[in-house]
Write an enzyme that holds these catalytic residues in place. Structure first.
Site, PDB file in Angstrom:
ATOM      1  CE  LYS A  14      -7.198 -20.652 -26.211  1.00 34.26           C
ATOM      2  NZ  LYS A  14      -6.697 -21.956 -25.857  1.00 34.26           N
ATOM      3  CB  ALA A 110      -0.635 -24.160 -35.285  1.00 34.34           C
ATOM      4  CG  ASP A 150     -10.532 -21.520 -28.298  1.00 32.97           C
ATOM      5  OD1 ASP A 150     -11.181 -21.897 -27.304  1.00 32.97           O
ATOM      6  OD2 ASP A 150      -9.497 -22.087 -28.701  1.00 32.97           O
TER       7      ASP A 150
HETATM    8  O1  C5P Z   1     -13.875 -25.305 -32.481  1.00 33.04           O
HETATM    9  P1  C5P Z   1     -12.549 -25.360 -33.177  1.00 33.04           P
HETATM   10  O2  C5P Z   1     -12.676 -25.232 -34.667  1.00 33.04           O
HETATM   11  O3  C5P Z   1     -11.538 -24.445 -32.610  1.00 33.04           O
HETATM   12  O4  C5P Z   1     -12.012 -26.828 -32.886  1.00 33.04           O
HETATM   13  C1  C5P Z   1     -10.984 -27.406 -33.649  1.00 33.04           C
HETATM   14  C2  C5P Z   1     -11.059 -28.916 -33.458  1.00 33.04           C
HETATM   15  O5  C5P Z   1     -10.763 -29.256 -32.106  1.00 33.04           O
HETATM   16  C3  C5P Z   1     -12.405 -29.537 -33.729  1.00 33.04           C
HETATM   17  O6  C5P Z   1     -12.562 -29.871 -35.087  1.00 33.04           O
HETATM   18  C4  C5P Z   1     -12.391 -30.780 -32.841  1.00 33.04           C
HETATM   19  O7  C5P Z   1     -11.653 -31.809 -33.473  1.00 33.04           O
HETATM   20  C5  C5P Z   1     -11.580 -30.335 -31.650  1.00 33.04           C
HETATM   21  N1  C5P Z   1     -12.441 -29.855 -30.539  1.00 33.04           N
HETATM   22  C6  C5P Z   1     -13.132 -30.784 -29.769  1.00 33.04           C
HETATM   23  N2  C5P Z   1     -13.923 -30.362 -28.733  1.00 33.04           N
HETATM   24  C7  C5P Z   1     -14.031 -29.042 -28.444  1.00 33.04           C
HETATM   25  C8  C5P Z   1     -13.326 -28.084 -29.205  1.00 33.04           C
HETATM   26  C9  C5P Z   1     -12.525 -28.518 -30.253  1.00 33.04           C
HETATM   27  O8  C5P Z   1     -13.028 -31.996 -30.014  1.00 33.04           O
HETATM   28  N3  C5P Z   1     -14.807 -28.662 -27.436  1.00 33.04           N
END
Ligand code: C5P
Length: 314
Positions: A14, A110, A150
């Site tokens: 994405k 990443a 995501d």
């Molecule tokens: O949800 P995901 O595991 O992809 O997110 C990775 C990290 O990104 C989370 O642990 C958080 O630190 C940060 N994050 C956030 N707010 C979001 C999505 C992700 O702070 N809405």
């Protein structure tokens, strides 16, 4: 009906056309308003039957993707997806479930293009089919949201507005195809570090509630690259550039070219460059080859559908 011995699912990367980030909630997550576009750069996950209780991960890379940093243990997001479905299954059924997951990556690791989330979404769909669980869309979506912000979008693909943590999705109206060149910048950026840097940069300032702008939605509906290019926006870009100043120089060089627009995708460091049309995108691939600070230049178009089963072996 015989159960399959293996199921292969393809999941898209994405780009965030707009990513508006609010102040972190007490749980540490940031409220978001984002416009997702799924693009034609895919990982494939093949789930093969394995002895009960086994969840194994094998990772390969195609198209020059470096997969050395992808975890092969239980922390891999696709492995966690398989475990989540195992735990969800009826006890009688769960005892017999096992899987080998072969993740074949084309999405930069990443890179801010949700490659890990795509693998998790693909693993959910593949394990559901392999194990004959027949989960509803709502159940798979709920499992996806537990795995990461995501992951639900990788399931549905297309063009969508995401709110909450990015996991509450509404389809967005879009006209035609958008043509992109993706600059995979050197180094990796850890998503939590980029959010933390944004919070640091915003200290002492007012942060508005996250919202998607009407101009982005109008440009999407109009199918107008110049209009969309002018309004691409990512609140995380300033934080990604602060952590990796070389990324700012990549952006400056790209914006010097006659392109509709460019933006850091998600938490970076991939830079998504919007082209006028497929011809300009192909020319840009050649022109941008060898740009300092960039290790790969890729082409992708969108929108494309979300996770799809592409092969089933009986
Ligand atoms: O949800 P995901 O595991 O992809 O997110 C990775 C990290 O990104 C989370 O642990 C958080 O630190 C940060 N994050 C956030 N707010 C979001 C999505 C992700 O702070 N809405």
């Amino acid at each position: 009906m015989r159960s399959p011995t293996s199921v292969t699912v393809r999941a898209p990367a994405k780009i965030n056309l707009e990513l508006s980030v609010g102040r972190p909630a007490p749980d540490g997550y940031h409220p978001l308003a984002t416009v997702f576009l799924a693009v034609s750069l895919h990982d494939e996950v093949t789930a093969t039957a394995a002895p009960p209780g086994v969840v194994e991960v094998l990772v390969t890379g195609a198209g020059g993707v470096d997969v050395t940093s992808v975890p092969r243990d239980a922390s891999n997001l696709a492995a966690r997806a398989a475990r989540l479905l195992m735990d969800h299954a009826e006890p009688a059924e769960a005892g017999g479930l096992g899987v080998r997951l072969h993740i074949d990556k084309r999405i930069p690791v990443a890179g801010g293009m949700a490659g890990g989330s795509a693998d998790a979404a693909a693993a959910l769909v593949a394990c559901d089919a392999l194990w004959g669980l027949r989960l509803s869309r709502a159940e798979i979506h709920a499992a996806a949201a537990r795995l990461g912000s995501d992951v639900p979008f990788a399931l549905v693909g297309g063009t969508a507005v995401g709110t909450g943590r990015g996991d509450r999705l509404t389809p967005a109206l879009a006209h035609g195809q958008w043509h992109w060149v993706l600059l995979v910048a050197d180094g990796r950026l850890a998503t939590p570090a980029v959010y933390a840097e944004l919070d640091r940069l915003r200290e002492g300032r007012d942060v508005p509630r996250p919202r998607v702008s009407d101009r982005v939605m109008a440009a999407l509906r109009a199918g107008d690259p110049a209009g969309l290019g002018a309004v691409l926006r990512n609140d995380l870009q300033v934080a990604a550039v602060s952590l990796r100043p070389a990324l700012g120089r990549v952006l400056d060089q790209v914006l010097d070219l006659q392109v509709p627009g460019a933006v850091v995708s998600g938490s970076g460091p991939t830079v998504a460059v919007l082209a006028e049309d497929p011809d300009q995108a192909d020319e840009l691939v050649v022109a941008l080859d060898g740009l300092e600070g960039v290790r790969a230049v890729l082409r992708a178009d969108g929108p494309v559908p979300g996770c799809r089963v592409v092969d089933v072996a009986e």
